[in-house]
Structure formats: structure tokens, C-alpha cells
Design an enzyme around this catalytic site. Structure first.
Site, PDB file in Angstrom:
ATOM      1  N   THR A  36       0.851  -1.181   0.000  1.00  0.00           N
ATOM      2  CA  THR A  36       0.000   0.000   0.000  1.00  0.00           C
ATOM      3  C   THR A  36       0.894   1.241   0.000  1.00  0.00           C
ATOM      4  O   THR A  36       2.126   1.145  -0.011  1.00  0.00           O
ATOM      5  CB  THR A  36      -0.907   0.012   1.238  1.00  0.00           C
ATOM      6  OG1 THR A  36      -0.078   0.080   2.408  1.00  0.00           O
ATOM      7  CG2 THR A  36      -1.774  -1.241   1.297  1.00  0.00           C
ATOM      8  N   ALA A  78      -0.018  -4.182   9.311  1.00  0.00           N
ATOM      9  CA  ALA A  78      -1.134  -3.491   9.958  1.00  0.00           C
ATOM     10  C   ALA A  78      -1.379  -2.160   9.267  1.00  0.00           C
ATOM     11  O   ALA A  78      -0.442  -1.511   8.805  1.00  0.00           O
ATOM     12  CB  ALA A  78      -0.843  -3.246  11.440  1.00  0.00           C
ATOM     13  N   THR A 119       0.908  -2.543  19.708  1.00  0.00           N
ATOM     14  CA  THR A 119       1.165  -1.147  20.047  1.00  0.00           C
ATOM     15  C   THR A 119       0.692  -0.839  21.460  1.00  0.00           C
ATOM     16  O   THR A 119      -0.216  -1.497  21.987  1.00  0.00           O
ATOM     17  CB  THR A 119       0.418  -0.223  19.058  1.00  0.00           C
ATOM     18  OG1 THR A 119       0.473   1.126  19.511  1.00  0.00           O
ATOM     19  CG2 THR A 119      -1.048  -0.621  18.940  1.00  0.00           C
ATOM     20  N   ASP A 120       1.266   0.187  22.066  1.00  0.00           N
ATOM     21  CA  ASP A 120       0.792   0.635  23.378  1.00  0.00           C
ATOM     22  C   ASP A 120      -0.555   1.347  23.282  1.00  0.00           C
ATOM     23  O   ASP A 120      -1.222   1.561  24.298  1.00  0.00           O
ATOM     24  CB  ASP A 120       1.821   1.543  24.051  1.00  0.00           C
ATOM     25  CG  ASP A 120       2.169   2.793  23.254  1.00  0.00           C
ATOM     26  OD1 ASP A 120       1.694   2.943  22.110  1.00  0.00           O
ATOM     27  OD2 ASP A 120       2.938   3.627  23.763  1.00  0.00           O
ATOM     28  N   GLU A 121      -0.989   1.695  22.076  1.00  0.00           N
ATOM     29  CA  GLU A 121      -2.252   2.418  21.929  1.00  0.00           C
ATOM     30  C   GLU A 121      -3.463   1.567  22.289  1.00  0.00           C
ATOM     31  O   GLU A 121      -4.560   2.100  22.484  1.00  0.00           O
ATOM     32  CB  GLU A 121      -2.383   2.984  20.514  1.00  0.00           C
ATOM     33  CG  GLU A 121      -1.327   4.033  20.212  1.00  0.00           C
ATOM     34  CD  GLU A 121      -1.552   4.760  18.907  1.00  0.00           C
ATOM     35  OE1 GLU A 121      -2.714   5.124  18.633  1.00  0.00           O
ATOM     36  OE2 GLU A 121      -0.571   4.974  18.178  1.00  0.00           O
ATOM     37  N   TYR A 146      -8.087   2.422  14.651  1.00  0.00           N
ATOM     38  CA  TYR A 146      -6.767   1.785  14.602  1.00  0.00           C
ATOM     39  C   TYR A 146      -6.480   0.997  15.868  1.00  0.00           C
ATOM     40  O   TYR A 146      -6.220  -0.209  15.840  1.00  0.00           O
ATOM     41  CB  TYR A 146      -5.667   2.824  14.374  1.00  0.00           C
ATOM     42  CG  TYR A 146      -4.291   2.307  14.738  1.00  0.00           C
ATOM     43  CD1 TYR A 146      -3.781   1.159  14.133  1.00  0.00           C
ATOM     44  CD2 TYR A 146      -3.514   2.948  15.700  1.00  0.00           C
ATOM     45  CE1 TYR A 146      -2.528   0.664  14.485  1.00  0.00           C
ATOM     46  CE2 TYR A 146      -2.272   2.469  16.051  1.00  0.00           C
ATOM     47  CZ  TYR A 146      -1.777   1.320  15.447  1.00  0.00           C
ATOM     48  OH  TYR A 146      -0.546   0.832  15.799  1.00  0.00           O
ATOM     49  N   LYS A 150      -6.235  -3.156  16.589  1.00  0.00           N
ATOM     50  CA  LYS A 150      -5.008  -3.765  17.108  1.00  0.00           C
ATOM     51  C   LYS A 150      -5.291  -4.489  18.415  1.00  0.00           C
ATOM     52  O   LYS A 150      -4.754  -5.575  18.672  1.00  0.00           O
ATOM     53  CB  LYS A 150      -3.918  -2.712  17.300  1.00  0.00           C
ATOM     54  CG  LYS A 150      -3.279  -2.227  16.018  1.00  0.00           C
ATOM     55  CD  LYS A 150      -2.622  -3.357  15.223  1.00  0.00           C
ATOM     56  CE  LYS A 150      -1.406  -3.932  15.935  1.00  0.00           C
ATOM     57  NZ  LYS A 150      -0.765  -5.019  15.129  1.00  0.00           N
ATOM     58  N   TYR A 203      -0.533  19.426  16.186  1.00  0.00           N
ATOM     59  CA  TYR A 203      -1.924  19.293  16.616  1.00  0.00           C
ATOM     60  C   TYR A 203      -2.141  19.978  17.963  1.00  0.00           C
ATOM     61  O   TYR A 203      -1.397  19.771  18.928  1.00  0.00           O
ATOM     62  CB  TYR A 203      -2.302  17.823  16.781  1.00  0.00           C
ATOM     63  CG  TYR A 203      -2.663  17.091  15.512  1.00  0.00           C
ATOM     64  CD1 TYR A 203      -3.555  17.630  14.601  1.00  0.00           C
ATOM     65  CD2 TYR A 203      -2.138  15.828  15.252  1.00  0.00           C
ATOM     66  CE1 TYR A 203      -3.901  16.941  13.448  1.00  0.00           C
ATOM     67  CE2 TYR A 203      -2.478  15.128  14.106  1.00  0.00           C
ATOM     68  CZ  TYR A 203      -3.367  15.689  13.199  1.00  0.00           C
ATOM     69  OH  TYR A 203      -3.710  15.004  12.064  1.00  0.00           O
TER      70      TYR A 203
END
Length: 334
Positions: A36, A78, A119-121, A146, A150, A203
Site C-alpha cells: 500500500t 497493519a 502497540t501501546d495504543e 486503529y 489492534k 496538533y
């Protein structure tokens, strides 16, 4: 050893592939990647001992054939950009959930060793004044398409270990930076903006905190877990690199010879997590791993030097990325 690396033409996966063949010359690697926009053939093509297969990790027939050939499967593939998941969630469900299921079923059929990159997310976020950090017992509390997909993929792995005896380990890592990262991501976007004479974009207020780790340290930890980790266990990978986003931008500008305040604030994204922080005690205590880049400043200098000397790698993606941000309505705040 024959290793199948899914997502091996993406950022972290490509660095894993390159370090693997450089440090383990008796290892051959097959990369399965959908190629991708976030992946690049040039990140792995031409490396000795590496075969690149273009394909979808949710393609059951292809995955089955590749898993059958391998001794070890390392699953990096991912969809991973939070901004994109807020606009179009389906690719995240397809790759992160359906793709992981497809891979687990092939691994189960062929009885292969499996390591799952996460991931830590998945843990959500911490308050800025919270002294705590994520550990292996922290409940999952994802906040975006996302991170939720995960989280779901992690739970699939745990279920396949418990229900089917899969020989698997999981690692949840903090935010990576380093070579070969797509220019849509926070640090390479700021670096390439400065190279192009464009003011970096931040941001909101920039108080959001991330726990940064150089990609080389992440991948060294992955191999440590594969070789010494206990089957069925989860290990958190971090390098004690907490820093808020405004400090990162200011450090990028300073290291690139610019005014540290020469950046613009843009409208914050929805659901922007406040703080991530990893407690890597289990990884360090049980397995003896330590990071090489103990200074974020040193790692960032290394990363800036790479982007300056590899413009041909990222240039084509830069304008497309900035057009996508403009189309999404990114607005500079006064």
C-alpha cells in the site's frame, strides 16, 4: 532459519528485515506485503536472502502457502495511521482483524512459531499528571478504529494460544521513529517539512506525550522476545523516551538549525490520546534487553541525517501526503 515477515516493506518491518539479514546471515526472509502507500519496495528489494511477495495478509491461500515454508512468522502487517482510521475505518478491520485471523489459522495448521507485533495504543491513554505507566496487566481501552482493531488482534492471538496451544508471543511497543518511516507520521513529517522550507505542523497545544523508541531498539527487543521469551506471554517494549509533541518539534527545529518556535498549530484531531508511557520492567528484568539509543536527542539526530541523505526515498510520497492532509481539512490556527 526461514522467517516470514508480514508487512516487511513497511517502516518497522523493513528495518526488522534489514537488521535480520545483516546480523543473522544464516537466515532467509520472505516478506509478504500488500505494498500500500505506506510501504516501499525499495526498503527491502535487492537485499541478499530476502524474497518479496506482494499480497494481502487476508488472502488465505497465499498465506497458507507462505506459512507452510517458514520456521518463524513475525506479524508486522497493519494499517496503522490514526488519522486515516478516523476517515476510513474498514481497511483497519480488514488488515488488522481479518488478516491476523487468517495468519493465525495458517500458523495453527502448520504448527509454526509466531510473534505478534502490537502497540501501546491498545491501552488507551493516561492523564498528563498520572505518574503511572502501562504494563502487561493494564486493561485494554482503545480509543480509535486503529487502536481498537489492534487490541482485537492481540486478543485473537491470546485466544489461539489458550484454545489451540499456538506457540506465540506478543509485544506492545511505544512510538517508533527512525529510517524508512512514511512522511505522514509525526516525526518524519516535521523533518521533511523543514527540509522543504515549510513550517512544521502541531496538533492542538502539543502537550500530548508519547514514549519514543528508535526502531532499531524495537527490533532488537523483538528478537530478544523470540529467542528468550516465554510462550504465551506479552512483553512491553519501551526506552523511557517520554516527551510531549511540542518539545519534539522544538528539538527537530533546533537540530536542523532553525528557530525552535518556527512552527504552526493546527486543529487537534478527534479523540487525540493524552499520554502513552511504557513500563518495560518484564522485558528488561526477565530477558535482559536494554536499548542502544538511550538518548532521544541522539536518536533524533540519527533520524534527521537519514532523511537528509535519502530524499529520493521519501520525495514522491511527500506531496501526496500533504494533499491528503489538506483534503482532510487541516487548518492552521491563528
Amino acid at each position: 532459519m526461514k522467517v516470514l515477515v508480514t508487512g516487511g516493506a513497511g517502516f518497522i518491518g523493513a528495518n526488522f528485515v534489514r537488521s535480520t539479514v545483516a546480523e543473522r546471515p544464516d537466515t532467509t526472509v520472505t516478506v509478504l506485503d500488500a505494498l500500500t502507500y505506506a510501504a516501499s519496495r525499495s526498503s527491502v528489494e535487492g537485499l541478499a536472502g530476502v524474497r518479496l511477495v506482494e499480497g494481502d495478509v487476508a488472502d488465505a491461500d497465499l498465506v497458507d502457502a507462505l506459512v507452510a515454508e517458514a520456521d518463524l512468522v513475525v506479524h508486522f502487517a497493519a494499517e496503522s495511521h490514526n488519522d486515516n482510521s478516523l476517515v476510513t475505518p474498514w481497511p483497519f478491520v480488514h488488515t488488522n482483524l481479518v488478516g491476523t485471523f487468517t495468519l493465525l489459522e495458517a500458523v495453527r495448521r502448520h504448527k509454526k512459531r509466531y510473534h505478534h507485533i502490537s502497540t501501546d495504543e491498545v491501552f488507551g491513554d493516561l492523564e498528563l499528571d498520572d505518574p503511572g505507566r502501562f504494563n502487561e496487566l493494564t486493561p485494554y481501552n482503545p480509543s480509535s478504529p486503529y487502536s481498537s482493531t489492534k487490541a482485537g488482534s492481540d486478543l485473537l492471538v491470546r485466544a489461539w494460544v489458550r484454545s489451540f496451544g499456538l506457540e506465540a508471543t506478543i509485544s506492545n511497543c511505544s512510538n517508533n521513529y527512525g529510517p524508512f518511516q512514511h512522511v505522514e507520521k509525526f516525526i518524519p513529517r516535521q523533518i521533511t517539512n523543514v527540509i522543504d522550507g515549510v513550517r512544521p505542523r502541531l496538533y492542538g497545544t502539543g502537550e500530548n506525550v508519547r514514549d519514543w523508541i528508535h526502531v532499531a531498539d524495537h527490533n532488537a527487543a523483538v528478537w530478544t522476545i523470540i529467542e528468550r521469551g516465554r510462550i504465551g506471554e506479552t512483553y512491553l517494549i519501551g526506552a523511557d523516551g517520554e516527551m510531549n509533541n511540542v518539545s519534539v518539534i522544538r528539538l527537530v527545529l533546533e537540530l536542523m538549525g532553525q528557530d525552535p518556535d518556527a512552527f504552526d498549530h493546527v486543529t487537534d484531531r478527534p479523540g487525540h490520546d493524552l499520554r502513552y508511557a511504557i513500563d518495560p520492567t518484564r522485558l528488561r528484568g526477565e530477558l535482559g534487553w536494554e536499548p542502544r539509543f538511550t538518548s532521544f536527542r541522539d536518536g533524533l539526530e540519527d533520524t534527521i541525517a537519514w532523511y537528509r541523505s535519502h530524499e529520493s526515498w521519501w520525495r514522491d510520497a511527500k506531496e501526496t501526503t500533504e494533499q491528503r492532509y489538506r483534503a482532510a481539512g487541516e487548518q492552521i490556527r491563528g
